[in-house]
Write an enzyme that holds these catalytic residues in place. Structure first.
Site, short mmCIF file in Angstrom:
data_model
loop_
_atom_site.label_atom_id
_atom_site.label_comp_id
_atom_site.label_asym_id
_atom_site.label_seq_id
_atom_site.Cartn_x
_atom_site.Cartn_y
_atom_site.Cartn_z
CB VAL A 19 42.22 59.41 73.23
CG1 VAL A 19 43.60 59.92 73.26
CG2 VAL A 19 41.84 58.80 74.63
CG ASP A 20 43.27 66.16 73.74
OD1 ASP A 20 42.95 66.19 75.01
OD2 ASP A 20 44.10 67.22 73.14
N GLY B 78 47.03 57.38 66.73
CA GLY B 78 46.05 57.95 65.75
C GLY B 78 46.45 58.85 64.91
CB ILE B 79 45.48 62.15 64.94
CG1 ILE B 79 43.75 62.19 65.31
CG2 ILE B 79 45.83 63.81 64.26
CD1 ILE B 79 43.20 63.28 66.22
CG ASN C 101 47.08 69.65 71.25
OD1 ASN C 101 47.12 70.47 71.71
ND2 ASN C 101 46.06 69.14 70.41
CB ILE D 207 40.56 55.74 77.72
CG1 ILE D 207 41.77 55.69 78.87
CG2 ILE D 207 40.58 57.09 77.15
CD1 ILE D 207 43.04 55.56 78.66
P1 ADP Z 1 47.46 60.85 68.76
O1 ADP Z 1 47.23 62.50 68.51
O2 ADP Z 1 48.60 61.05 69.98
O3 ADP Z 1 47.80 60.06 67.80
P2 ADP Z 1 44.86 59.96 69.02
O4 ADP Z 1 43.81 60.21 70.25
O5 ADP Z 1 44.43 60.44 67.68
O6 ADP Z 1 46.32 60.53 69.57
O7 ADP Z 1 45.12 58.30 68.88
C1 ADP Z 1 45.75 57.69 70.13
C2 ADP Z 1 45.16 56.14 70.07
O8 ADP Z 1 44.19 56.53 71.01
C3 ADP Z 1 44.76 55.66 68.84
O9 ADP Z 1 45.16 54.33 68.82
C4 ADP Z 1 43.12 55.79 68.85
O10 ADP Z 1 42.45 54.91 68.24
C5 ADP Z 1 42.89 55.56 70.30
N1 ADP Z 1 41.42 56.28 70.70
C6 ADP Z 1 40.85 57.46 70.33
N2 ADP Z 1 39.80 57.56 71.14
C7 ADP Z 1 39.93 56.71 72.29
C8 ADP Z 1 39.17 56.53 73.37
N3 ADP Z 1 38.18 57.15 73.73
N4 ADP Z 1 39.65 55.40 74.29
C9 ADP Z 1 40.77 54.80 74.07
N5 ADP Z 1 41.69 54.94 72.95
C10 ADP Z 1 41.30 55.95 72.04
#
Ligand code: ADP
Length: 167
Positions: free
Chosen positions: A33-34, A120-121, A24, A11
């Site tokens: 993604v954060d 994700g997390i 968070n 993204i």
């Molecule tokens: P959360 O803590 O809300 O679960 P995460 O970042 O761990 O957030 O994951 C949310 C989604 O974003 C997951 O499907 C993960 O695979 C995805 N994700 C992680 N990195 C990226 C990225 N760079 N671009 C798009 N999606 C991502």
């Protein structure tokens, strides 16, 4: 209603008007993604988080900052429910997408890229996370014309494709 599009990728590479971050509640960066958005956006994103959200942000809410070095103009941060910790209210997950669209409307955003919040997390079951994303983003009145749902891997892509096929 926004038109939904599914793309696979990172993204942080999207050149939409705004990108949504799965933040968070502390709003000081994190993993997934954060972390990717803060790394690619540079220190201005965190600086703006500190200034604009001194007490963080509630689960289900959203707020904007600069996008720093990203191609997008804004980052819209939203705090998904942490399924792993027992936050399993689907309405709260839907609220993340609805609030993100409201903030996008305030900013005059016409194109928006969103990840699968909480998938994700935070451990939300992938297919349900994709269903909530598609139902809410496709069913909420907004001035945003195009929403790109960005799937990071094949499993996320398949889940969103299945949700779109049912919509
Ligand atoms: P959360 O803590 O809300 O679960 P995460 O970042 O761990 O957030 O994951 C949310 C989604 O974003 C997951 O499907 C993960 O695979 C995805 N994700 C992680 N990195 C990226 C990225 N760079 N671009 C798009 N999606 C991502």
């Amino acid at each position: 209603m926004p038109r939904l599009e599914l793309v696979r990728g990172d993204i942080t590479r999207e050149a939409t008007d705004a990108v949504v971050n799965a933040a968070n509640s502390a709003m000081r960066g994190g993993g997934g993604v954060d972390g990717a958005i803060h790394r690619a956006g540079g220190p201005r994103v965190l600086a703006d988080c500190v200034t604009r959200f001194p007490r963080g942000l509630a689960t289900g809410d959203a707020g904007w900052t600069t996008a720093g070095d990203l191609a997008a103009h804004w980052v819209i941060h939203t705090v998904g429910p942490n399924y792993r910790r027992g936050e399993r209210d689907r309405g709260l997950l839907a609220s993340c997408y609805r609030r993100s669209l409201e903030v996008a409307d305030e900013l005059g955003v016409r194109s928006l890229a969103v990840p699968l919040i909480s998938a994700g997390i935070y451990g939300w079951p992938l297919q349900d996370a994709a269903d909530v994303a598609v139902e809410t983003l496709g069913g909420t009145a907004s001035l945003v014309r195009e929403v790109r749902i960005v799937a990071f891997d094949g499993a996320a892509h398949d889940a969103v494709a299945a949700a779109l096929a049912r919509a």
